[in-house]
Design an enzyme around this catalytic site. Structure first.
Site, PDB file in Angstrom:
ATOM      1  N   ARG A  44      56.296  50.153  68.635  1.00  0.00           N
ATOM      2  CA  ARG A  44      56.465  48.963  67.794  1.00  0.00           C
ATOM      3  C   ARG A  44      57.159  49.389  66.507  1.00  0.00           C
ATOM      4  NH1 ARG A  44      55.986  44.706  70.726  1.00  0.00           N
ATOM      5  NH2 ARG A  44      56.003  43.477  68.819  1.00  0.00           N
ATOM      6  N   LEU A  96      57.685  49.399  62.698  1.00  0.00           N
ATOM      7  CA  LEU A  96      56.795  49.156  61.566  1.00  0.00           C
ATOM      8  C   LEU A  96      57.627  48.665  60.374  1.00  0.00           C
ATOM      9  CD1 LEU A  96      54.528  52.271  62.087  1.00  0.00           C
ATOM     10  CD2 LEU A  96      53.862  49.877  62.395  1.00  0.00           C
ATOM     11  N   HIS A 121      60.756  61.813  68.091  1.00  0.00           N
ATOM     12  CA  HIS A 121      61.841  61.056  68.721  1.00  0.00           C
ATOM     13  C   HIS A 121      62.618  61.992  69.653  1.00  0.00           C
ATOM     14  CE1 HIS A 121      64.906  58.018  69.244  1.00  0.00           C
ATOM     15  NE2 HIS A 121      65.804  58.958  69.032  1.00  0.00           N
ATOM     16  N   ALA A 132      59.626  70.325  75.301  1.00  0.00           N
ATOM     17  CA  ALA A 132      59.928  70.764  73.929  1.00  0.00           C
ATOM     18  C   ALA A 132      59.166  69.911  72.911  1.00  0.00           C
ATOM     19  CB  ALA A 132      61.435  70.687  73.679  1.00  0.00           C
TER      20      ALA A 132
HETATM   21  C1  GAR Z   1      58.295  60.514  74.024  1.00  0.00           C
HETATM   22  O1  GAR Z   1      59.407  61.037  74.706  1.00  0.00           O
HETATM   23  C2  GAR Z   1      58.655  60.189  72.582  1.00  0.00           C
HETATM   24  O2  GAR Z   1      59.547  61.105  72.019  1.00  0.00           O
HETATM   25  C3  GAR Z   1      59.295  58.833  72.729  1.00  0.00           C
HETATM   26  O3  GAR Z   1      58.475  58.178  73.667  1.00  0.00           O
HETATM   27  C4  GAR Z   1      57.917  59.139  74.566  1.00  0.00           C
HETATM   28  C5  GAR Z   1      56.419  58.946  74.599  1.00  0.00           C
HETATM   29  O4  GAR Z   1      55.839  59.761  75.573  1.00  0.00           O
HETATM   30  N1  GAR Z   1      59.363  58.143  71.480  1.00  0.00           N
HETATM   31  C6  GAR Z   1      60.383  57.367  71.104  1.00  0.00           C
HETATM   32  O5  GAR Z   1      61.340  57.126  71.822  1.00  0.00           O
HETATM   33  C7  GAR Z   1      60.272  56.785  69.697  1.00  0.00           C
HETATM   34  N2  GAR Z   1      61.531  56.247  69.284  1.00  0.00           N
HETATM   35  P1  GAR Z   1      54.294  60.076  75.562  1.00  0.00           P
HETATM   36  O6  GAR Z   1      53.569  58.724  75.493  1.00  0.00           O
HETATM   37  O7  GAR Z   1      54.031  60.764  76.864  1.00  0.00           O
HETATM   38  O8  GAR Z   1      53.996  60.928  74.377  1.00  0.00           O
END
Ligand code: GAR
Length: 217
Positions: free
Chosen positions: A93, A95, A111, A175
């Site tokens: 979401r 913010l 990210h 990573a």
């Molecule tokens: C991860 O790859 C994170 O970097 C990305 O969502 C995924 C969540 O995975 N976040 C974004 O894209 C934020 N802009 P997870 O729920 O297994 O941690």
């Protein structure tokens, strides 16, 4: 020494949450997760939190008439838990400016790209399409623009000729699981300062905030 109290916000799978839980379980780790909050009632990460004995709550965005009211409830849950730092871990979401301002330099995000390149969604597919040779991931302080803010730790992940968005995402995720605990540790040790919107790490070895993922054999 008192450990830094952390709230982790999730929306889904929670694999980064799992990496943070594991790191915090290590003896001497300077932070502890005191609450996990999901805006999605069915997020698998909630199960991971509860299995680890961590309080997990739902603040469902769709139950609120406006973003302001959703964020007020979110802020209330974070404050009630006594959190000193908020980690967004796949929290999907946006913010508002007010929330980012209130938690300035106490709110971090992960990210899946080498920011400031490839903000937004579908990073892996867009990187493959652009033909970049290095993908990666970034832990950064949250500012008002999406996926922007002072960079704490990054990892570079080589892109392979035969990568699909799925294989690249999988390698990048490994990573992510290394750099999120690293960034949390640096902050919890009190070594991270933001100076003119650039992060300085006190006493850091030259490459401490850089993780290179060598091509796998
Ligand atoms: C991860 O790859 C994170 O970097 C990305 O969502 C995924 C969540 O995975 N976040 C974004 O894209 C934020 N802009 P997870 O729920 O297994 O941690």
């Amino acid at each position: 020494m008192a450990r830094l109290k952390v709230a982790v916000l999730i929306s889904g799978r929670g694999s980064n949450l799992a990496a943070l839980i594991e790191a915090c379980a290590a003896p001497g780790f300077p932070a502890e997760i005191i609450t996990v909050i999901s805006n999605e009632p069915d997020a698998y990460g909630l199960k991971r939190a509860r299995a680890a004995g961590i309080a997990a709550t739902i603040v469902n965005h769709s139950a609120f008439p406006s973003r302001a009211e959703f964020e007020a409830a979110l802020g209330e849950a974070i404050r009630a838990a006594g959190a000193e730092l908020v980690c967004l871990a796949g929290f999907m979401r946006l913010l508002s400016e007010g929330f980012a301002r209130e938690w300035r330099d106490r709110l971090i995000n992960i990210h899946p790209s080498l920011l400031p390149a490839f903000r937004g969604l579908n990073t892996h597919a867009r990187m493959i399409e652009a033909g970049v040779r290095f993908a990666g991931c970034t832990v950064h302080f949250v500012r008002t623009e999406m996926d922007a803010g002072p960079i704490i730790v990054q990892a570079a992940v080589p892109v392979r000729q035969d990568d699909t968005p799925e294989t690249l995402a999988e390698r990048t995720l490994a990573a992510e699981h290394r750099i999120y605990p690293l960034a949390l540790r640096l902050i919890a040790e009190g070594r991270v300062r933001v100076v003119h919107e650039v992060v300085h790490i006190d006493g850091a070895a030259p490459a401490e905030a850089v993780v290179l993922n060598p091509l796998e054999a």
